[in-house]
Design an enzyme around this catalytic site. Sequence first.
Site, PDB file in Angstrom:
ATOM      1  N   VAL A 216     -19.037  14.420  33.036  1.00  0.00           N
ATOM      2  CA  VAL A 216     -19.792  13.242  32.609  1.00  0.00           C
ATOM      3  C   VAL A 216     -18.774  12.123  32.427  1.00  0.00           C
ATOM      4  CG1 VAL A 216     -21.753  14.424  31.528  1.00  0.00           C
ATOM      5  CG2 VAL A 216     -19.689  13.980  30.189  1.00  0.00           C
ATOM      6  N   SER A 217     -19.252  10.886  32.365  1.00  0.00           N
ATOM      7  CA  SER A 217     -18.342   9.737  32.329  1.00  0.00           C
ATOM      8  C   SER A 217     -17.865   9.380  30.932  1.00  0.00           C
ATOM      9  CB  SER A 217     -19.017   8.520  32.952  1.00  0.00           C
ATOM     10  OG  SER A 217     -19.297   8.769  34.304  1.00  0.00           O
TER      11      SER A 217
END
Length: 193
Positions: A8-9
């Site tokens: 995920v970012s």
Amino acid sequence: MIIGYARVSKDDQNLNRQVDQLQAYGAEKIIQEKFTGTKRQRPGLDQLLQLIRANDVVVVESISRLGRQTLDILNLIQLLHQKQVKFVSLKENMDTATPTGRAMLQMMSVIAELERNLLADRVKEGIAASRRRGVTVGRPRVPQEKLKIAIRMYRSNEYSVKEILATNQISAGTFYREVNRLKLKKLKRKDEQ
């Protein structure tokens, strides 16, 4: 070995959904990472590339987890192919062991980059629209009164910078910008005299 890669970012995002899907597929090891997909150099991805061996399978929940730049994704898949590592993306039902899977990968890579670019454009448009309406965008400004108090404390030589920052609830960057701004202002006044 089947190796899962979940990404995920942002730190506040959750990897559970991806991990569950990778485990259901049969991943024996899962590398988890919270890092933007726009960067090619990522600690988790580097770990994955060091771990893989010929005949391994790398599995991701979605091709967008592998990256956001088409060229980076294609280069990465090419590297996996050269190392005789199979790549599987669950969401797109893609398996690079087949010619159809490789063609599908190329098309999905283009779509992943398009999504990223469209999102960036929408964010820029939203910021511009807010500014046109007079809405302040970004972090809230530190009240001038807090900065004045912080500078007075600093000039008194009675407090450490750490105490000044904690007392006034301002960041070190904001504090030092103000200190430097005042120093420059003082120098300009001297030059003008």
